[in-house]
Each structure stands twice: as C-alpha cells, then as structure tokens.
Design an enzyme around this catalytic site. Structure first.
Site, short mmCIF file in Angstrom:
data_model
loop_
_atom_site.label_atom_id
_atom_site.label_comp_id
_atom_site.label_asym_id
_atom_site.label_seq_id
_atom_site.Cartn_x
_atom_site.Cartn_y
_atom_site.Cartn_z
N LYS A 187 1.00 -0.80 0.25
CA LYS A 187 0.03 -0.14 0.09
C LYS A 187 0.99 1.23 -0.29
O LYS A 187 1.49 1.99 1.09
CB LYS A 187 -0.78 -0.31 1.52
CG LYS A 187 -2.25 0.89 1.51
CD LYS A 187 -2.04 2.10 0.98
CE LYS A 187 -2.17 3.36 1.37
NZ LYS A 187 -1.89 4.87 1.44
N GLY A 240 6.58 5.49 7.66
CA GLY A 240 6.02 6.94 7.50
C GLY A 240 5.82 7.74 9.12
O GLY A 240 7.03 7.42 9.71
N SER A 241 4.64 8.28 9.33
CA SER A 241 5.02 9.05 10.18
C SER A 241 4.93 8.23 11.87
O SER A 241 4.43 7.07 11.67
CB SER A 241 3.80 10.24 10.01
OG SER A 241 2.65 9.94 10.54
N GLY A 245 2.33 5.53 12.91
CA GLY A 245 3.38 4.15 13.42
C GLY A 245 2.50 4.03 14.59
O GLY A 245 2.09 2.56 14.24
N SER A 246 2.38 4.76 15.16
CA SER A 246 1.85 4.36 17.03
C SER A 246 0.59 3.72 16.73
O SER A 246 -0.11 2.73 17.70
CB SER A 246 1.68 5.38 17.16
OG SER A 246 0.62 5.63 18.89
N GLU A 262 9.34 2.10 10.06
CA GLU A 262 10.23 3.13 10.78
C GLU A 262 9.65 4.28 9.99
O GLU A 262 9.38 4.43 9.39
CB GLU A 262 11.74 2.72 8.94
CG GLU A 262 12.87 2.98 9.48
CD GLU A 262 13.24 4.73 7.94
OE1 GLU A 262 12.48 5.44 8.79
OE2 GLU A 262 13.69 4.40 6.89
N CYS A 296 13.29 11.20 6.20
CA CYS A 296 13.49 10.68 7.70
C CYS A 296 14.93 10.54 8.59
O CYS A 296 14.35 11.40 9.18
CB CYS A 296 13.04 9.22 7.76
SG CYS A 296 13.68 7.83 6.42
N GLU A 395 9.93 17.43 13.97
CA GLU A 395 10.55 16.74 12.85
C GLU A 395 9.84 17.20 11.84
O GLU A 395 8.44 18.09 11.47
CB GLU A 395 9.93 15.04 12.01
CG GLU A 395 10.81 15.24 10.69
CD GLU A 395 10.35 13.58 10.86
OE1 GLU A 395 11.23 13.33 9.42
OE2 GLU A 395 8.73 12.91 10.55
#
Length: 505
Positions: A187, A240-241, A245-246, A262, A296, A395
């Site tokens: 995806k 990704g962000s 991710g969380s 990551e 990143c 970031e």
C-alpha cells in the site's frame, strides 16, 4: 530540460491482474511543480484489501507452497533478477514519472531507480544464499540429540510505504519479502503511487506468480487500516509518520501481529573545529536539503563548534545561495518542490512558528521569488535556537536546518541526544578517535562519519526510541520476513527411561 511524459492510467494490481476498485473511486495526481492535475490513481477500500489478502493467501498455499513459499530461494531469485532487469530497462521513464509525481530532482530520481534495481539484485543473491542456510545445525551439549534450524517465510505481509522515495522505499520491503518467500500486499502513499503501479506492470511482464505481490493504492484510513487489522495478514512493515506508526501498532496488538516501524527523525550532525570547511559544509547541506529535505534520516540539527560557527555559517549561506532551485526536470536542478500543498503549508508554518518563538531565519524561509507556481520552499537555515523550541524538537520534513553552537565534546553529545528520536546521526572531524567515541555515544540506529545520508542495500537501516524498531536492508532486512523453526531429534537407540516401564511379566 527533460520533457514530462504522460502518466499511465492503471488499476489496482490483485492476483496478477489489473482490477478496478470495487467502489470505482479514484484519487487525482497533482504535479507539485505545476500544481496541475496530471492523472489519477485507483482508490482501494476494505473490499479490495479483502481480495488482495485472499490472493496472497492462495499464492502461498498453491500447489502446497511449491509455487512460491516453499520453492527454493534460487527459484524466487530468478524473478527478482527479472524485475531488476526490467526496471533498469525502463529507468529513464520511471525516473521521469517519479519526478513528476513527487517533485524530486530528476538526477536524484535516476539514482533512486538504479538503487531499486540494485536492491532487487541484492535480495536475489540473498534468496539464493537462503537455500544453503536451511537446516543450519545447532550444537547441543548432549550426544543423544541433534538439532537444526529452518527459516520459513512469515506468510502474508502488509507493506505500507511513504512518498519521499516512492519506488525505492517500496523496494526496501518488497524485495526481501519476496526473497523470503512471503506473499505481499503493498500500500504505497496516496501522494506518490505512480511508480509503484508501474512495478505492478513489471511483475506482470516477468510473469511473477499471481498473488505473490498485490498493489493496492488508496488513502490510509480506507486502504491501509483494513490491511493492518486484517486477521489473515501475518505482519505489517511500515515506513512513515510517528502518529500513523503508533496507530498501526495499536491496531495490530489485539491479534498479536508483529510490526516493524521506521518512523521520523530529528537527526543531529556535529561539526568539530578541525574540519575542512567546504567539505563539511557540503555534507551538512546534503544531509538536510537532498530529496528537497524530505528524508526521515535528514540531519536537520547542526551542532557546530563555537570557534568556527560564524565562519562556517557564512560559508554555508554562500553554498546554499548556489543551489539550483527549479523545475525538477531541468538539468542540474538540486532542489525541487515539496510533495504537496499540505506539506508546503506545514513547512512554512514550522518556519513562522520558529520566528515567533524568537529564532532567527539566517537564510531562506519563504518561497523562491523566481518561481510563481509549485510547492517550492527555499533551503532555510534557522539560528538562535533554544532547545525548548518546536523547530528543535519536531520533525519538519522539508528543507529546514536549525543550528546551535557548542563548546565541548560532551556538550555536543548531550545536545545530539536531546531528542525523542533516534534514527540517524553524523559527526564530522579529522580526529578519528573522537569520531569513534561520538559514534558510540550517539543514541541512534545509523551513524555517519565525515558524511551524511549515504545508504547501501547491504547495511542495516532503522532507528531506536521514537524512530521505531526493526531493521531493513542487509541480512537483517531478510530476517524481518522469516520465521525461525527449531527442529530437534532424539538420535539414540536407548529408551528415554524417565518412567518406569510396566512390568514385562
């Protein structure tokens, strides 16, 4: 100047063929340089994800696994090499599409596509090496047992990838997943899916067995979320962000589904007083402004020794003024637009927040005057930073570098590690013993000495702290998609003799 080429109109790639999304929805593609709509991509939903997961499961069980998952690594390697060859053959077209889709300079996109082919080749080699590693013996302290280890594919994997290196970040996951014998659903980011759909065409052309790689484009909540929470997806690998991710980790938790993540970074680069100024300046700006600053692992916090700070910054501003900002298809372009209007507004907001918190914009900070269209942001350097400021802690994901001076090595290390992130870190100094000390002290998964950002398929990639966990690339990238099985055999002719045998009367 390269000419923009038309964007092919594609569907979802499921079970080895093009399929229209069940709900027939599509998402427009915006060229970040011209701000024009240049095509569209299919928008998958849970219904399409269901079909893709089914296709992947069938690919694994077809012919009792002999067609893919339990075939030899050498068999799978042939397909990976064929994919690499096709990508190389279509390099200039793929690079052109990458640039139109995400805005990176064409010369960087060409470099990406070379790396994509190289990564497929590398994992073809590792797939072949897997055969010899099967049944690796385990040495035991007892002579009446022997033991060995099998490495087996984890199963169906969901791969969710970002827009900054659309085809390369997909390849970092697809190549090892296929090498391991998994079946995958990719995806890509809805902001840049064009080259991933071309990867589908490549897989079709090389005759990859149906369902081994399925590519479903679409929005995170509509296509990504059902993939993460699907009970028949055995693992999720995500780049990704942090916020996403969380959420992925939380959605995978009820099924005890493994994830590798990551995530973002706010990586430091420490420049000591003994450096060659021009060399150090060039690596510093490359570390933050390459890929239009959207990396990143960008070394976006510069820590420079106080004795050279003024001279270093003066020199750096001269180098930055020399960066060619243009349509990324133009020859020699070194900075293109950021990927979307949303990102453009976010980056400018970070800069205005820094100003209102009392930082100084040393250079840049706005859109380049000569470009009237496109999501362009000048390379920006921000000084007079307090460590409590947003610009130091969060970031940006754009061409923005913040700077602090330091006086001692210990202070530099403390400032470098003053972040919830832990992806990359760089140190520049002629004193290699010092570089060695600093490398050990950095809390990060990747350290660069006298450079910033180079990345090789052979070396492990990933972070610690809020930058995520798990490693991609190298042997570690293959292990990500393998499950370890211990097989132990009793080899003695003697009975075990633990229980009293019933009397033999």
């Amino acid at each position: 100047m390269a000419m923009a080429i038309p964007i092919p109109s594609r569907q979802l790639f499921i079970n080895g063929e093009w399929r229209e999304p069940v709900l027939k929805k599509r998402i427009p593609i915006v060229n970040p340089t011209t701000e024009e709509i240049v095509g569209d991509i299919p928008a998958a939903t849970a219904e399409d994800v269901e079909l893709a997961v089914d296709a992947a499961r069938q690919a694994l069980s077809r012919n009792k696994g002999k067609d893919w998952s339990s075939a030899s690594g050498a068999f799978r390697a042939k397909y990976l090499r064929a994919i690499a060859a096709k990508i190389t053959e279509r390099k200039s077209e793929l690079a052109n599409l990458e640039t139109i889709d995400c805005g990176k300079p064409l010369e960087e996109a060409v470099w990406d596509i070379d790396d994509v082919a190289g990564c497929f080749e590398y994992y073809a080699d590792l797939a072949e090496g897997l055969d010899a590693k099967q049944k690796a013996p385990v040495s035991l302290p007892l002579e009446n047992f022997k033991s060995y280890v099998l490495k087996e594919p984890i199963g169906v994997v969901g791969l969710i990838t970002p827009w900054n290196y659309p085809l390369l970040m997909a390849t970092w996951k697809v190549a090892p997943a296929l090498a391991a014998g998994c079946a995958a659903i990719l995806k890509p980011s809805e902001l840049a899916s064009v080259t991933c759909l071309e990867l589908a065409e490549v897989c079709r052309e090389v005759g990859l067995p149906p369902g081994v790689l399925n590519i479903v484009t679409g929005l995170g909540p509509e296509a990504g979320a059902p993939l993460v929470s699907h009970p028949h997806v055995d693992k999720i690998a995500f780049t990704g962000s942090n916020a996403t991710g969380s959420r992925i980790m939380a959605a995978a938790a009820p099924m005890v589904k493994p994830v590798s993540l990551e995530l973002g970074g706010k990586s430091p680069i420490i420049v000591f007083e003994d450096v060659d100024l021009d060399k150090a300046v060039e690596w510093t700006i490359f570390g933050c402004f390459w890929t239009n600053g959207q990396i990143c692992s960008a070394t976006s916090r510069l820590l420079v020794h106080e004795s050279i700070a003024a001279e270093f910054l003066e020199r750096m501003v001269k180098w930055i003024k020399n960066i060619k900002i243009s349509d990324p298809l133009e020859e020699g372009c070194r900075l293109g637009p950021v990927v979307s209007r949303g990102q453009y507004e976010k980056v400018l907001k970070f800069i205005s927040n820094a100003k209102s918190e009392g930082a100084t914009i040393l250079c840049g900070g706005a859109r380049p005057e000569h470009l009237k269209k496109g999501f362009f942001v000048e390379p920006t350097v921000i000084t007079d930073i307090a460590t409590s400021m947003q610009i130091w802690r969060e970031e940006v994901f754009g061409p923005v570098l913040c700077v602090k001076a330091f006086s001692t090595e210990d202070e530099a290390i403390e400032l470098a590690n003053d972040t919830r992130y832990g992806l990359g870190a760089a140190v520049i100094s002629k004193d290699l013993e010092r570089c060695d000390r600093v490398s050990k002290a950095f809390q990060a998964g990747i350290v660069w000495i006298n450079c910033s950002q180079p990345c090789f398929s052979q070396a492990p990639w990933g972070g610690k702290k809020h930058s995520g966990f798990g490693r991609e690339l190298g042997e570690w990238g293959l292990d990500n998609y393998l499950s370890v099985k211990q097989v132990t055999q009793y080899v003695s002719d003697e009975p075990w003799g633990w229980y009293k045998s019933p009397s033999k009367l």
